[in-house]
Write a protein that holds these residues in place. Structure first.
Motif, PDB file in Angstrom:
ATOM      1  N   CYS A  44      32.367  46.661  35.484  1.00 24.47           N
ATOM      2  CA  CYS A  44      32.415  45.458  34.655  1.00 24.47           C
ATOM      3  C   CYS A  44      31.283  45.443  33.648  1.00 24.47           C
ATOM      4  O   CYS A  44      30.140  45.726  33.978  1.00 24.47           O
ATOM      5  CB  CYS A  44      32.315  44.230  35.560  1.00 24.47           C
ATOM      6  N   ARG A  45      31.587  45.111  32.425  1.00 19.73           N
ATOM      7  CA  ARG A  45      30.537  44.885  31.438  1.00 19.73           C
ATOM      8  C   ARG A  45      30.670  43.508  30.789  1.00 19.73           C
ATOM      9  O   ARG A  45      29.887  43.156  29.922  1.00 19.73           O
ATOM     10  CB  ARG A  45      30.475  45.984  30.391  1.00 19.73           C
ATOM     11  N   CYS A  46      31.649  42.712  31.272  1.00 19.39           N
ATOM     12  CA  CYS A  46      31.798  41.368  30.713  1.00 19.39           C
ATOM     13  C   CYS A  46      31.043  40.318  31.531  1.00 19.39           C
ATOM     14  O   CYS A  46      30.827  39.211  31.060  1.00 19.39           O
ATOM     15  CB  CYS A  46      33.274  40.982  30.621  1.00 19.39           C
ATOM     16  N   SER A  49      33.525  39.542  36.503  1.00 23.31           N
ATOM     17  CA  SER A  49      34.175  40.063  37.704  1.00 23.31           C
ATOM     18  C   SER A  49      33.616  39.427  38.965  1.00 23.31           C
ATOM     19  O   SER A  49      32.414  39.198  39.084  1.00 23.31           O
ATOM     20  CB  SER A  49      33.994  41.583  37.773  1.00 23.31           C
ATOM     21  N   CYS A  55      35.041  46.262  37.889  1.00 25.63           N
ATOM     22  CA  CYS A  55      35.920  45.411  37.092  1.00 25.63           C
ATOM     23  C   CYS A  55      37.072  44.921  37.963  1.00 25.63           C
ATOM     24  O   CYS A  55      37.641  45.697  38.733  1.00 25.63           O
ATOM     25  CB  CYS A  55      36.466  46.245  35.924  1.00 25.63           C
ATOM     26  N   ASP A  56      37.395  43.643  37.858  1.00 25.86           N
ATOM     27  CA  ASP A  56      38.566  43.111  38.564  1.00 25.86           C
ATOM     28  C   ASP A  56      39.626  42.582  37.601  1.00 25.86           C
ATOM     29  O   ASP A  56      40.552  41.896  38.022  1.00 25.86           O
ATOM     30  CB  ASP A  56      38.154  42.024  39.563  1.00 25.86           C
ATOM     31  N   SER A  58      39.057  40.447  35.162  1.00 24.34           N
ATOM     32  CA  SER A  58      38.705  39.120  34.639  1.00 24.34           C
ATOM     33  C   SER A  58      38.384  39.132  33.148  1.00 24.34           C
ATOM     34  O   SER A  58      38.461  38.086  32.501  1.00 24.34           O
ATOM     35  CB  SER A  58      37.511  38.541  35.411  1.00 24.34           C
ATOM     36  N   HIS A  59      38.029  40.270  32.614  1.00 26.86           N
ATOM     37  CA  HIS A  59      37.714  40.347  31.179  1.00 26.86           C
ATOM     38  C   HIS A  59      38.912  39.912  30.325  1.00 26.86           C
ATOM     39  O   HIS A  59      38.723  39.376  29.238  1.00 26.86           O
ATOM     40  CB  HIS A  59      37.249  41.767  30.796  1.00 26.86           C
TER      41      HIS A  59
HETATM   42  S1  FES Z   1      34.970  44.231  32.312  1.00 24.32           S
HETATM   43 FE1  FES Z   1      34.374  42.503  33.466  1.00 24.32          FE
HETATM   44  S2  FES Z   1      36.071  42.093  34.718  1.00 24.32           S
HETATM   45 FE2  FES Z   1      36.653  43.814  33.572  1.00 24.32          FE
END
Ligand code: FES
Length: 83
Positions: A44-46, A49, A55-56, A58-59
């Motif tokens: 995840c980089r947003c 998650s 990453c799940d 959620s982005h």
């Molecule tokens: S990059 Fe954050 S949930 Fe996918």
């Protein structure tokens, strides 16, 4: 085996995670290994998650936006750059 096969690839996907493929070790900030359980993971980089660091998806709901490649002035502004 080529040199490319011996190292991980990390790909920043547009509007999504960092996908890591290949042999890697994932550590927390205290150096403890995080069992990724596979050779390909999406990190995840947003920040949205619930399964961080993974990453799940959620982005998508968050409508996260980010370039897929290198920002135009990333080279100049990279905070960990050694010089
Ligand atoms: S990059 Fe954050 S949930 Fe996918």
């Amino acid at each position: 085996m080529s040199a490319r096969d011996e190292r991980a690839e990390i790909i920043p996907y547009r509007d999504g995670p960092l996908v890591v493929r290949g042999p890697f070790v994932l550590l927390d900030e205290d150096g403890r290994e995080i069992d990724a359980g596979r050779r390909t993971v999406a990190l995840c980089r947003c920040g949205r998650s619930q399964l961080r660091p993974f990453c799940d998806g959620s982005h998508r709901r968050a409508r996260y936006r980010a370039e897929g490649g290198v920002s135009p002035d990333a080279e100049r502004r990279h905070p960990l750059r050694g010089d």
